[in-house]
Design an enzyme around this catalytic site. Structure first.
Site, short mmCIF file in Angstrom:
data_model
loop_
_atom_site.label_atom_id
_atom_site.label_comp_id
_atom_site.label_asym_id
_atom_site.label_seq_id
_atom_site.Cartn_x
_atom_site.Cartn_y
_atom_site.Cartn_z
N GLU A 246 41.61 40.80 30.58
CA GLU A 246 40.11 40.52 31.21
C GLU A 246 39.82 41.94 31.60
O GLU A 246 40.30 42.44 32.75
CB GLU A 246 39.96 39.51 32.12
CG GLU A 246 38.55 39.29 32.41
CD GLU A 246 38.22 38.31 33.37
OE1 GLU A 246 37.22 38.03 34.20
OE2 GLU A 246 39.19 37.65 33.99
N CYS A 280 32.99 43.22 36.15
CA CYS A 280 33.03 43.38 34.90
C CYS A 280 31.75 42.92 33.94
O CYS A 280 31.42 43.03 32.75
CB CYS A 280 34.38 42.93 34.09
SG CYS A 280 34.45 41.11 34.20
#
Length: 370
Positions: A246, A280
């Site tokens: 991730e 993110c």
């Protein structure tokens, strides 16, 4: 300041690697100090995990669930304390870190439900061929945690991995070791057996020693794209090892027809500047319509950005944004702004270092149309 430790085979240890310190980004005060795990510490943790897996993988799901629910109870009982520690080590406002701890608690119910939905036994017959589906634990897995959500994101891997019968070696970000330590302490109090969950503090060398270990069965990583791509290359020759990545994003936010200007501005602010932009999922690029509607949006957005409250995590009233994770991160963003302006960008709102502290910067909005 907390004196740091590793957690190996159910015992707390002083690391054999070099000393490092975690700083409160708002004040630059040390909040944690300890030694990184050495290659010897990594080997001890792996040996303990492999031995523990023989037992933990054979326990019933009910036993694993009971310990995991005790951990959730410990989180609830220590929620305010853990939220304060996350805030102090990351700089995030307390209102935000309280939601992070709540997410950690809720992950237990979510993971128990997911386990039952995704596992179970199936038997079938296709002609003369008998088919069967069974689920078994995978083995010893590593979890590499990030600094921006040092509680929630590693917890999102650790909880389901333990419920499934795997053993976990947790290596948090070197910028947030105290949050990891406090979290593992709650697992310890919940009765996690020795070797099932272990904590290795450290920087790059510790992560490399763990990721490259030949006995590792999987790795769950949250962090930079650069590191993630290196891990992908490293694991490519080992298809039997799980690798979950991730990584950071360069996310566009595209505005179409604007029916509610105030709501549009609100969504942009939430998307771009929450957690001081250190998610993110944050928008980094904004595309707006040409013409009056786009011009009106930019004008309203510039005004709104100027009203964002910035401050320390425990300020009253609470800020919307805190500092960046480090002075280095602030320096990098200011340098990036300078480079973009040199290439022709127009600063509609200029990022500035604030007198609140070296890691505090104001939000920016740059027009790169040209």
């Amino acid at each position: 300041m907390s004196s740091g430790w590793l957690f190996i085979d159910g015992q707390r240890h002083t690391g054999g690697g070099r000393e490092f310190v975690s700083l409160d980004p708002a004040t630059m005060d040390a909040v944690w100090e300890g030694n990184a795990a050495s290659s010897t510490d990594v080997q001890r943790a792996m040996d303990a995990a492999r031995a523990a897996f023989k037992r933990w993988g054979r326990t019933s799901f009910a036993e694993r669930e009971a310990i995991t629910r005790k951990f959730a109870d410990k989180l609830k009982a220590n929620a305010e304390s853990l939220a304060s520690i996350i805030s102090q080590e990351t700089g995030k406002p307390l209102w935000e870190t309280r939601t992070e701890v709540t997410t950690m608690i809720n992950k237990v119910d979510i993971s128990v439900k997911a386990y039952h939905e995704r596992t179970g036994s199936q038997d079938g017959q296709v002609g003369a061929v008998r088919t069967a589906l069974r689920h078994r634990p995978h083995g010893v897995v590593a979890v590499f945690g990030p600094y921006n959500f040092p509680g929630h994101l590693p917890n999102g891997h650790i909880v389901p991995a333990l419920l499934a019968g795997n053993c976990v070696i947790f290596k948090p970000s070197e910028l947030t070791p105290r949050v990891a330590e406090e979290t593992v302490k709650l697992w310890e109090e919940a009765g996690i057996p020795p070797g099932v969950l272990q904590l290795l503090q450290g920087e790059r060398a510790t992560g490399e020693a763990l990721a490259q270990h030949h006995d590792l069965d999987g790795l769950f990583f949250t962090g930079s794209s650069r590191t993630g791509l290196l891990l992908q290359q490293q694991f490519a020759a080992h298809p039997g090892r799980i690798l979950a990545l991730e990584m950071g994003g360069n996310n566009p936010l595209i505005v179409g027809d604007i029916s509610d200007l105030k709501a549009t501005v609100y969504d942009i602010l939430q998307s771009a500047y929450l957690s001081s932009g250190q998610r993110c999922t944050c928008a980094r690029r904004l595309f707006v319509p040409k013409g009056k509607s786009g011009d009106a949006l930019i004008e309203a957005l510039v005004t709104a950005i100027g009203k964002i409250r910035i401050g320390a995590w425990d300020d009253d009233p609470q800020p919307f944004m805190g500092p960046l994770i480090s002075v280095r991160a602030a320096d990098q963003l200011l340098a990036a702004q300078t480079q973009l302006i040199a290439q022709g960008a127009q600063a509609l709102v200029t990022m500035k270092r604030l007198p609140l502290g070296a890691a505090f910067v104001s939000p920016a909005l740059l027009d790169v149309t040209a």
